[in-house]
Design a protein around this motif. Structure first.
Motif, mmCIF file in Angstrom:
data_model
loop_
_atom_site.group_PDB
_atom_site.id
_atom_site.type_symbol
_atom_site.label_atom_id
_atom_site.label_comp_id
_atom_site.label_asym_id
_atom_site.label_seq_id
_atom_site.Cartn_x
_atom_site.Cartn_y
_atom_site.Cartn_z
ATOM 1 N N LYS A 133 -8.349 0.345 -2.035
ATOM 2 C CA LYS A 133 -7.814 1.215 -3.083
ATOM 3 C C LYS A 133 -8.879 2.156 -3.606
ATOM 4 C CE LYS A 133 -5.799 1.417 -7.701
ATOM 5 N NZ LYS A 133 -5.285 0.695 -8.897
ATOM 6 N N CYS A 134 -8.542 3.436 -3.658
ATOM 7 C CA CYS A 134 -9.388 4.436 -4.288
ATOM 8 C C CYS A 134 -8.487 5.575 -4.739
ATOM 9 C CB CYS A 134 -10.477 4.934 -3.347
ATOM 10 S SG CYS A 134 -9.858 5.634 -1.793
ATOM 11 N N CYS A 135 -9.021 6.422 -5.618
ATOM 12 C CA CYS A 135 -8.249 7.538 -6.162
ATOM 13 C C CYS A 135 -9.067 8.814 -6.046
ATOM 14 C CB CYS A 135 -7.901 7.282 -7.616
ATOM 15 S SG CYS A 135 -6.944 5.768 -7.894
ATOM 16 N N ARG A 149 0.350 8.682 -5.713
ATOM 17 C CA ARG A 149 -0.644 9.766 -5.798
ATOM 18 C C ARG A 149 -0.414 10.720 -4.621
ATOM 19 N NH1 ARG A 149 -4.105 7.147 -9.736
ATOM 20 N NH2 ARG A 149 -5.335 9.026 -10.099
ATOM 21 N N PRO A 157 -6.129 8.600 -2.828
ATOM 22 C CA PRO A 157 -6.014 7.494 -1.880
ATOM 23 C C PRO A 157 -6.360 7.868 -0.440
ATOM 24 C CG PRO A 157 -3.854 8.400 -2.306
ATOM 25 C CD PRO A 157 -4.814 9.173 -3.174
ATOM 26 N N ARG A 184 -5.227 8.434 3.079
ATOM 27 C CA ARG A 184 -3.922 8.926 3.539
ATOM 28 C C ARG A 184 -3.740 8.657 5.038
ATOM 29 N NH1 ARG A 184 -2.011 11.411 -0.963
ATOM 30 N NH2 ARG A 184 -3.570 12.322 -2.370
ATOM 31 N N TYR A 189 0.834 -1.207 0.000
ATOM 32 C CA TYR A 189 0.000 0.000 0.000
ATOM 33 C C TYR A 189 0.864 1.250 0.000
ATOM 34 C CZ TYR A 189 -3.570 3.421 0.801
ATOM 35 O OH TYR A 189 -4.389 4.508 0.643
ATOM 36 N N LEU A 231 0.290 4.597 -2.294
ATOM 37 C CA LEU A 231 0.125 5.930 -1.730
ATOM 38 C C LEU A 231 1.154 6.898 -2.317
ATOM 39 C CD1 LEU A 231 -1.407 7.680 0.302
ATOM 40 C CD2 LEU A 231 0.181 6.905 2.063
ATOM 41 N N GLY A 246 -9.850 0.805 -8.729
ATOM 42 C CA GLY A 246 -9.882 1.703 -7.591
ATOM 43 C C GLY A 246 -11.294 2.144 -7.266
ATOM 44 N N THR A 254 -6.646 -4.647 -1.644
ATOM 45 C CA THR A 254 -7.060 -3.621 -2.604
ATOM 46 C C THR A 254 -8.524 -3.228 -2.471
ATOM 47 O OG1 THR A 254 -7.439 -5.317 -4.291
ATOM 48 C CG2 THR A 254 -5.272 -4.240 -4.259
ATOM 49 N N ALA A 275 -4.070 5.116 6.299
ATOM 50 C CA ALA A 275 -3.078 4.378 5.524
ATOM 51 C C ALA A 275 -2.283 3.411 6.390
ATOM 52 C CB ALA A 275 -2.135 5.365 4.833
#
Length: 447
Positions: free
Chosen positions: A282-284, A211, A286, A288, A204, A208, A329, A279, A271
């Motif tokens: 997982k996203c965008c 992005r 992310p 944090r 991960y 991180l 994501g 996953t 995070a």
């Protein structure tokens, strides 16, 4: 009050004037009045007494990827709206991408509305899409009733919904500002993304790093400058970088017409807690670090962040591989947003009134749905009944969305949704869901 058919009674009703014991009268699907708890019951009216459970306005989620039609194996209107109803949400707004076709023309909007009409368990509105080459379609979509327009500043992940460069963004925003519309923006800078290390593998920390916060910060700064120049109304989607908050606060203070949302996963997951290979997180942009999360909560407390919405973006299980570079994501949380946020909010000293403001009143105001988002006379009789002190452990198999994947699996959360009501009709009793009676919403005319 001769038209009153229903009285909902609780010792804790959350209204715009605060929380109090009250009886809420309903007639014709609309809230008729909010009366004292012991008010006389009108002749012929049925009474539902919730005791000390809290009566909230139905939540409004303005960021949901339903993916129907075209990618219905990922999600669909039937399953998404059932998940929403189970989670106390009575209105959602569907994102214009991940469906085929995307909602970038009136014909595509008509297709999506036709698919949704018979499947909606709750009320559904629609965003239009702003992509390269469709400036001519924006005004017709606005006139057809979309609640605003979404664009990306970096690749969306699907080829049929390309991002806008800065010149294309200015053209689209100028057009939208000309008819008083709203542009909602996935704000990540593509140049910073290109310069960052590419994500690959199960770690991960590597995802991180791919992005960094500056991707969001610089994209938000450029959006603020353009909104200022064009006197346009813009909204920042799914803010995860707290470093952008001072820029946004300063822009608001000087009168730039900008609003901001964040999401349950940014506000409740950190995070440091995400296992490698997991996953489902997982996203965008992310999730944090914990310190960044603390700053996002401060942004909510001081009003820099306006609302909390799910960004429910599901996929099939095969797309959630253990490689953070290759996996889809998106986080599925539609049914869990209220208890997830309430669990974190109460631990930080916030009230259910705060949660209602962030998850019902502010999202409704964002898209101009003046009949939604509050318990007061004249609004739609949309409610959630919550047992705020009860807990439950998230079992993915019990969730209503199509693919039983969630970052919240196994977590113990506060807040059990006892029932959900749409225009005075119980659509969720905590165990079963009624047949779909949701309506398709269009943009209200602003007076």
């Amino acid at each position: 009050m001769s038209n009153v058919e229903l009285v909902l009674r609780s010792t804790r009703v959350i209204t715009p004037d605060g929380t109090r014991a009250a009886s809420v009268t309903v007639g014709g699907g609309t809230i008729a009045a909010v009366l004292p708890h012991d008010a006389a019951v009108p002749d012929g009216a049925r009474v539902e007494d919730f005791g000390d459970d809290v009566l909230l306005p139905g939540l409004v989620d303005t960021h949901v990827h339903v993916n129907d039609p075209g990618r219905t194996e990922w999600e669909g209107f039937w399953t998404a709206t059932r998940a929403a109803a189970a989670g106390g949400i009575t209105t959602l707004v569907d994102m214009p991408l991940n469906s085929l076709p995307p909602t970038t023309t009136v014909a595509h909007l008509d297709t999506k509305r036709e698919v949704a009409a018979a499947k909606a368990h709750i009320d559904v509105g629609f965003w239009g899409g702003a992509i390269p080459g469709n400036v001519k379609d924006l005004r017709p979509l606005h006139d057809a009733g979309v609640l605003g327009f979404k664009c990306f500043l970096s690749p969306s992940g699907v080829d049929e919904f390309p991002e806008l460069d800065q010149e294309q963004l200015a053209l689209a925003l100028g057009e939208i500002a000309g008819f008083g519309g709203l542009l909602i923006v996935h704000a990540e800078d593509p140049h910073h993304l290109d310069a960052a290390p590419a994500p690959r593998g199960p770690r991960y920390a590597d995802f991180l790093a791919s992005r960094p916060r500056v991707c969001e910060d610089d994209a938000v700064a450029a959006l603020i400058a353009l909104a200022r120049r064009l006197d346009a109304r813009v909204h920042v989607l799914h803010l995860s970088s707290a470093d952008a908050l001072p820029l946004i606060a300063a822009a608001k203070a000087e009168g730039v017409r900008i609003t901001v949302e964040s999401c349950p996963h940014f506000l409740t997951l950190a995070a440091e807690e995400i296992p490698d290979g997991a996953t489902e997180f997982k996203c965008c942009p992310p999730i944090r670090e914990g310190a960044n999360q603390d700053a996002l909560w401060q942004g909510l407390a001081d009003g820099t962040i306006d609302c909390i919405v799910s960004d429910h973006s599901p996929s099939t299980a095969d797309l959630k591989t253990a490689d953070f570079g290759a996996a889809w994501g998106g986080i599925s949380s539609l049914q869990l947003g209220l208890p997830a946020i309430w669990t974190a909010a109460r631990a930080r000293g916030h009230s259910l009134e705060d949660v209602v403001r962030w998850m019902a009143t502010a999202p409704a105001a964002l898209v101009g749905l003046g009949r939604k988002g509050a318990i007061e006379a004249g609004r739609d009789a949309d409610f959630a009944v919550l047992a705020p002190d009860e807990t439950f452990t998230v079992d993915p198999a019990a969730l209503q969305h199509r693919n039983k994947i969630t970052a919240y699996a196994g977590k113990t959360l506060h807040g059990v949704v006892r029932s959900t009501w749409l225009r005075g009709r119980k659509i969720n009793d905590g165990a079963t869901l009624a047949a779909p009676t949701g309506e398709l919403l269009t943009r209200p005319e602003r007076g």
